[in-house]
Design a protein around this motif. Structure first.
Motif, PDB file in Angstrom:
ATOM      1  N   ILE A  49       0.825  -1.202   0.000  1.00 21.81           N
ATOM      2  CA  ILE A  49       0.000   0.000   0.000  1.00 21.81           C
ATOM      3  C   ILE A  49       0.864   1.259   0.000  1.00 21.81           C
ATOM      4  N   SER A  50       0.452   2.216  -0.837  1.00 23.96           N
ATOM      5  CA  SER A  50       0.986   3.575  -0.823  1.00 23.96           C
ATOM      6  C   SER A  50      -0.202   4.517  -0.675  1.00 23.96           C
ATOM      7  N   VAL A  51      -0.055   5.540   0.165  1.00 20.54           N
ATOM      8  CA  VAL A  51      -1.135   6.492   0.396  1.00 20.54           C
ATOM      9  C   VAL A  51      -0.562   7.895   0.429  1.00 20.54           C
ATOM     10  N   LEU A  52      -1.308   8.835  -0.152  1.00 22.25           N
ATOM     11  CA  LEU A  52      -0.982  10.259  -0.051  1.00 22.25           C
ATOM     12  C   LEU A  52      -2.252  11.007   0.309  1.00 22.25           C
ATOM     13  N   VAL A  53      -2.151  11.941   1.257  1.00 21.17           N
ATOM     14  CA  VAL A  53      -3.264  12.799   1.668  1.00 21.17           C
ATOM     15  C   VAL A  53      -2.882  14.239   1.369  1.00 21.17           C
ATOM     16  N   ILE A  54      -3.790  14.975   0.703  1.00 15.63           N
ATOM     17  CA  ILE A  54      -3.574  16.403   0.498  1.00 15.63           C
ATOM     18  C   ILE A  54      -4.797  17.152   1.024  1.00 15.63           C
ATOM     19  N   HIS A  55      -4.659  18.468   1.169  1.00 20.55           N
ATOM     20  CA  HIS A  55      -5.778  19.298   1.608  1.00 20.55           C
ATOM     21  C   HIS A  55      -5.747  20.618   0.850  1.00 20.55           C
ATOM     22  N   ASN A  56      -6.773  21.427   1.054  1.00 20.18           N
ATOM     23  CA  ASN A  56      -6.946  22.650   0.273  1.00 20.18           C
ATOM     24  C   ASN A  56      -6.383  23.902   0.938  1.00 20.18           C
ATOM     25  N   TYR A  57      -5.574  23.772   1.969  1.00 24.15           N
ATOM     26  CA  TYR A  57      -4.992  24.927   2.634  1.00 24.15           C
ATOM     27  C   TYR A  57      -3.530  25.076   2.243  1.00 24.15           C
ATOM     28  N   PRO A  58      -3.057  26.320   2.095  1.00 19.53           N
ATOM     29  CA  PRO A  58      -1.633  26.517   1.761  1.00 19.53           C
ATOM     30  C   PRO A  58      -0.744  25.966   2.872  1.00 19.53           C
ATOM     31  N   THR A  59       0.336  25.331   2.473  1.00 22.79           N
ATOM     32  CA  THR A  59       1.281  24.775   3.452  1.00 22.79           C
ATOM     33  C   THR A  59       2.675  24.710   2.844  1.00 22.79           C
ATOM     34  N   ASN A  60       3.663  24.838   3.681  1.00 28.59           N
ATOM     35  CA  ASN A  60       5.049  24.631   3.264  1.00 28.59           C
ATOM     36  C   ASN A  60       5.533  23.242   3.648  1.00 28.59           C
ATOM     37  N   ASP A  61       4.679  22.494   4.366  1.00 29.25           N
ATOM     38  CA  ASP A  61       5.037  21.163   4.828  1.00 29.25           C
ATOM     39  C   ASP A  61       4.756  20.126   3.749  1.00 29.25           C
ATOM     40  N   ILE A  62       5.382  18.985   3.896  1.00 30.28           N
ATOM     41  CA  ILE A  62       5.098  17.859   3.029  1.00 30.28           C
ATOM     42  C   ILE A  62       3.771  17.253   3.483  1.00 30.28           C
ATOM     43  N   PHE A  63       2.973  16.778   2.547  1.00 34.52           N
ATOM     44  CA  PHE A  63       1.717  16.130   2.889  1.00 34.52           C
ATOM     45  C   PHE A  63       2.011  14.733   3.435  1.00 34.52           C
ATOM     46  N   PRO A  64       1.157  14.231   4.337  1.00 37.28           N
ATOM     47  CA  PRO A  64       1.396  12.903   4.903  1.00 37.28           C
ATOM     48  C   PRO A  64       1.273  11.797   3.853  1.00 37.28           C
ATOM     49  N   SER A  65       2.161  10.826   3.954  1.00 38.92           N
ATOM     50  CA  SER A  65       2.155   9.709   3.005  1.00 38.92           C
ATOM     51  C   SER A  65       2.719   8.472   3.681  1.00 38.92           C
ATOM     52  N   ILE A  66       2.481   7.346   3.035  1.00 35.96           N
ATOM     53  CA  ILE A  66       3.117   6.097   3.437  1.00 35.96           C
ATOM     54  C   ILE A  66       3.375   5.297   2.163  1.00 35.96           C
ATOM     55  N   GLY A  67       4.491   4.596   2.131  1.00 41.01           N
ATOM     56  CA  GLY A  67       4.810   3.761   0.981  1.00 41.01           C
ATOM     57  C   GLY A  67       5.445   4.492  -0.182  1.00 41.01           C
ATOM     58  N   ILE A  68       5.744   5.772  -0.007  1.00 43.54           N
ATOM     59  CA  ILE A  68       6.407   6.536  -1.071  1.00 43.54           C
ATOM     60  C   ILE A  68       7.868   6.761  -0.696  1.00 43.54           C
ATOM     61  N   PHE A  69       8.097   7.375   0.455  1.00 44.78           N
ATOM     62  CA  PHE A  69       9.448   7.620   0.949  1.00 44.78           C
ATOM     63  C   PHE A  69       9.888   6.560   1.964  1.00 44.78           C
ATOM     64  N   ASP A  70       8.943   5.729   2.385  1.00 46.69           N
ATOM     65  CA  ASP A  70       9.239   4.687   3.368  1.00 46.69           C
ATOM     66  C   ASP A  70       8.655   3.361   2.882  1.00 46.69           C
ATOM     67  N   GLU A  71       8.708   2.357   3.726  1.00 47.82           N
ATOM     68  CA  GLU A  71       8.254   1.025   3.325  1.00 47.82           C
ATOM     69  C   GLU A  71       6.748   0.981   3.146  1.00 47.82           C
ATOM     70  N   LYS A  72       6.312   0.154   2.221  1.00 48.80           N
ATOM     71  CA  LYS A  72       4.891  -0.083   2.008  1.00 48.80           C
ATOM     72  C   LYS A  72       4.390  -1.019   3.102  1.00 48.80           C
ATOM     73  N   VAL A  73       3.092  -0.955   3.355  1.00 51.54           N
ATOM     74  CA  VAL A  73       2.476  -1.817   4.362  1.00 51.54           C
ATOM     75  C   VAL A  73       1.367  -2.638   3.719  1.00 51.54           C
ATOM     76  N   ASN A  74       0.842  -3.589   4.493  1.00 49.21           N
ATOM     77  CA  ASN A  74      -0.223  -4.472   4.025  1.00 49.21           C
ATOM     78  C   ASN A  74      -1.358  -4.445   5.028  1.00 49.21           C
ATOM     79  N   LEU A  75      -2.592  -4.474   4.529  1.00 49.42           N
ATOM     80  CA  LEU A  75      -3.779  -4.599   5.368  1.00 49.42           C
ATOM     81  C   LEU A  75      -4.500  -5.868   4.948  1.00 49.42           C
ATOM     82  N   ILE A  76      -4.598  -6.804   5.867  1.00 45.60           N
ATOM     83  CA  ILE A  76      -5.265  -8.072   5.582  1.00 45.60           C
ATOM     84  C   ILE A  76      -6.289  -8.286   6.687  1.00 45.60           C
ATOM     85  N   PRO A  77      -7.528  -8.592   6.323  1.00 48.62           N
ATOM     86  CA  PRO A  77      -8.555  -8.757   7.350  1.00 48.62           C
ATOM     87  C   PRO A  77      -8.130  -9.766   8.426  1.00 48.62           C
ATOM     88  N   ASN A  78      -8.272  -9.336   9.675  1.00 47.63           N
ATOM     89  CA  ASN A  78      -8.019 -10.189  10.844  1.00 47.63           C
ATOM     90  C   ASN A  78      -6.595 -10.739  10.927  1.00 47.63           C
TER      91      ASN A  78
END
Length: 159
Positions: free
Chosen positions: A77-106
């Motif tokens: 899994i890779s995820v990126l979250v963005i929003h509509n407000y100005p920011t100088n920060d990086i948007f939160p993500s996973i699996g792009i700059f770091d390791e990918k993860v897995n979600l498996i039921p139970n």
């Protein structure tokens, strides 16, 4: 001769690290641009996505995007979250700059990156009343299903 070999190896290492970071940064920017332009958020999801925002300090809002409760296996899994407000920060993500993860039921095994859920946290400079906060959050979730098919899901939440 030995010094020349060490210098050459050091230059190769620096170049390969720079190339890798550049590739990740390009992927992040491409995903960000895709989310900015995307506007068809009607597809059903096979997992839950929840967005929470709260006042952290007088000048900042904290937001959390939680992805969990999958009904099908999600791998790499890779995820990126963005929003509509100005920011100088990086948007939160996973699996792009770091390791990918897995979600498996139970199934949870932190050693192999099989997690119970994903939480992405970010901050928005905001001094107004939180009741007037009109944040729009867009989420891009990329993963492979149980059959190895690549999937790309989009989610939008408006405060």
């Amino acid at each position: 001769m030995k010094r020349l070999l060490i210098l050459t190896l050091a230059l190769l290492l620096i170049t390969s690290c720079h190339h890798s970071l550049s590739k990740e940064k390009k992927r992040y920017q491409a995903m960000q641009q895709e989310l900015i332009n995307y506007d068809n958020f009607t597809q059903p999801l096979t997992y839950d996505v929840n967005v929470y925002s709260d006042r952290l300090v007088d000048t900042e809002i904290i937001y959390r995007v939680i992805i969990d409760n999958p009904t099908e296996s999600m791998h790499n899994i890779s995820v990126l979250v963005i929003h509509n407000y100005p920011t100088n920060d990086i948007f939160p993500s996973i699996g792009i700059f770091d390791e990918k993860v897995n979600l498996i039921p139970n199934y949870v095994d932190m050693e192999t990156n099989h997690v119970k859920g994903i939480t992405l946290t970010g901050y928005i400079p905001y001094v107004g009343d939180i009741l007037n906060f009109d944040g729009v959050f867009k989420v891009l979730i990329e993963y492979e299903d149980e059959s190895g098919n690549f999937k790309r899901d989009y989610y939008q939440y408006q405060n």
